[in-house]
Design an enzyme around this catalytic site. Structure first.
Site, short mmCIF file in Angstrom:
data_model
loop_
_atom_site.label_atom_id
_atom_site.label_comp_id
_atom_site.label_asym_id
_atom_site.label_seq_id
_atom_site.Cartn_x
_atom_site.Cartn_y
_atom_site.Cartn_z
N GLU A 152 0.85 -1.19 0.00
CA GLU A 152 0.00 0.00 0.00
C GLU A 152 0.89 1.25 0.00
OE1 GLU A 152 -2.33 2.97 -0.07
OE2 GLU A 152 -3.22 0.99 -0.30
N HIS A 555 -44.56 -2.73 9.42
CA HIS A 555 -45.22 -1.41 9.48
C HIS A 555 -44.97 -0.81 10.87
CE1 HIS A 555 -48.34 1.65 8.93
NE2 HIS A 555 -48.74 1.35 10.18
#
Length: 579
Positions: A152, A555
């Site tokens: 990296e 709901h």
């Protein structure tokens, strides 16, 4: 009761560690989360943090000395305990195993130059790039038994964690809360003189990023993955050069990501013209900003800064913003952004930039007349390109098209044993796509034959409101020859959306007329980026609208609107009058 701090085990083969530095000394007060000391091994450095509040009663291992894994390194006294008595009763310090106190400690910090060879067995695989594609690929490889090294060049996590997805969404979240606060009178919420503490927001952004990057670094340690910091370039199809060192491998995965495209427009190098990276770290909120490009990145920043009070102007060459998104959905998003004060010039082209003494004048050719837009900042957001220029792909014989690596559906390049994933090669530049490609590549490196399937890739846009999409748009479905049906359900008819002020939201299903198979799902409104998972799963399972309809949705949720939109495909929506 006193708490002992021990030498952590940071890898499968670690038996001891060196205390390279102390951040606290005996007698100092400490708080939970404070860094106590830094451990160094031959493969990494690691910050050990306090797990409680108290007083550092005793330091048992001096800087530069070694201690075995699980050995007591320090003691923290709880408030009220006598640090002196604890120090007297503490075990003797672990003997130093350091042959020479002046000998430098080898680490995998960005300054390290030597490459440590893994002492584990297995196929030697190098992953070039530690972003969401690279680090996921590395973990998968380690799980499958490979000996893995990640190279990296900057920070683990890549663009996504450090300068892209994550820090941008930190700003988005605060902007959303600020918008709700200053517009909360109809919610019964009155906050006088609400404001954004920009410096505190920048600190929070950095903290979130650092925590996630640290988490990725910890995952590397936990999976026994070596990390080398530096810029890699191919020497051959089986070796890399990193600095002055050479690393040989049995297989490699290129995951170097992408970088911002800067078009050759006159004046584009003027101060104040920035990319998304710089737009995350302004010294203060700009009073005005011109966004060049109406794609996802540009629109997210336009929303953030417009909400925070910036006068934002967007210039886009195409006749619409967010061109990959279904036109009906993107039109709703544009209208919402215009309500925030964002000014749009579509079918328009930027021809140059001029310094106007503290401001930048952007010259724009519109369909009507040429105009000039003056602003404090200009955000260049016209796209991204593969970041492969420094890799010397030719040395390995890797085929590419102007830097974008050519791969097949197995993520294999033109060179046996070398794979590529993510923005440097992918047709879809998204972090979650890179991660999925990384897992595919890892399995194929280790002898499997797995192909990448892009059918169920969701796209998420963190504007206000959010947008999310998976599968075919209405136009794409028609272009591919499908006879289609459309199901729409407005979120103004959904109780939870109404509570959340998602009045303009919409859920749209694109469905094959013959088989009722779901071809695409498109959402604009609250929680769109979370809801799209159901659409992706529906495409993965080749679901019909009936299978969505007959799934009971909770709901009150925004999610139950998905079932209503599925019902609407055949004109059977419950909470909407028949058309």
């Amino acid at each position: 009761m006193a708490v002992t701090i021990t030498m952590p085990k940071l890898g499968l083969t670690m038996t001891e560690g060196t205390v390279s530095s102390w951040s606290k000394k005996a007698g100092d007060p400490v708080s939970e989360g404070d860094v106590l000391f830094v451990v160094s091994t031959d493969k990494l450095t690691y910050e050990v943090k306090a797990e409680c509040d108290g007083i550092l009663a005793s330091v048992l291992v001096a800087e530069g000395d070694d201690a075995p894994v699980a050995a007591t390194v320090a003691i923290i006294a709880e408030p009220g305990e006598d640090p002196a008595s604890l120090a007297e009763s503490a075990p003797a310090p672990a003997p130093s195993k350091t042959a020479d106190k002046d000998e430098p400690i080898e680490t995998t910090s960005p300054a390290a130059s030597s490459i440590q060879e893994s002492d584990r067995g297995g196929k030697k695989v190098v992953v070039i790039g530690g972003g969401p594609g690279g680090y996921v690929c590395a973990i998968k490889l380690a799980q499958l038994g490979a000996s893995v090294t990640v190279v990296e060049k900057e920070r683990m996590g890549g663009t996504c964690l450090n300068w892209g997805c994550i820090p941008t969404k930190v700003l988005v979240h605060t902007a959303e809360l600020y918008h709700e606060t200053i517009n909360g009178s109809d919610l019964g919420l009155i906050v006088k003189d609400a404001s954004v503490d920009w410096a505190a927001l920048m600190t929070r952004k950095t903290g979130v990023v650092d925590q996630l990057v640290g988490g990725v670094e910890g995952l590397m340690v936990a999976n026994g993955i070596d990390v080398v910091y530096g810029e890699a370039s191919f020497v051959s199809s089986r070796s890399l050069k990193i600095g002055n060192d050479t690393l040989e491998f049995d297989a490699a995965v290129v995951a170097t990501g992408s970088e911002t495209v800067i078009p050759p427009i006159p004046g584009v190098d003027l101060p104040g013209i920035v990319t998304s990276k710089e737009a995350l770290s302004f010294d203060s909120v700009p009073k005005s900003m011109t966004v060049v490009g109406g794609g996802v990145i540009g629109m997210e920043f336009a929303c953030v800064y417009a909400t925070l009070g910036t006068k934002v102007t967007v210039v886009e060459m195409l006749d619409t913003v967010l061109p990959p998104i279904d036109r009906e959905i993107s039109a709703i998003a544009r209208a919402s952004m215009e309500a925030l004060g964002v000014k749009f010039y579509t079918s328009s082209k930027v021809t140059g930039f001029t310094d106007k003494g503290g401001k930048i004048a952007t010259s724009v050719e519109t369909p009507d007349v040429p105009i000039s837009v003056e602003s404090e900042k200009v955000l260049m957001s016209v796209g991204r390109k593969a970041s492969t220029a420094s890799l010397n792909l030719e040395n390995a014989g890797i085929r590419h098209d102007r830097g974008k690596i050519t791969v097949d559906r197995f993520m294999a390049t033109s060179v046996p044993g070398i794979y590529a994933i993510g923005d440097c090669c992918s047709p879809i530049q998204l972090a979650h796509v890179a991660s999925a490609e990384g897992e595919i590549a890892a399995e194929n490196v280790m002898g499997e034959s797995k192909a990448m399937d892009y059918k169920t890739v969701p796209s998420c846009v963190y504007t206000m409101p959010e947008l999310a999409s998976v599968g075919l748009t209405e136009a794409e479905a028609v272009k591919r020859g499908h006879s289609i049906k459309i199901g729409r359900f407005p979120l103004s008819a959904n109780g939870k959306s109404l509570i959340m002020k998602g009045y303009d939201g919409l859920i749209k299903f694109v469905v094959d007329d013959r088989y009722d198979e779901i071809l695409g799902v498109h959402i604009v409104g609250p929680r769109a980026t979370d809801l799209i998972v159901e659409g992706a799963l529906a495409l993965r399972l080749e679901a019909t609208v009936d299978e969505v309809v007959t799934t009971i949705h909770a709901h009150p949720t925004v999610g139950e609107a998905l079932a209503e939109a599925a019902l609407a495909v055949n004109g059977k929506a419950i909470h909407m009058p028949p058309s």
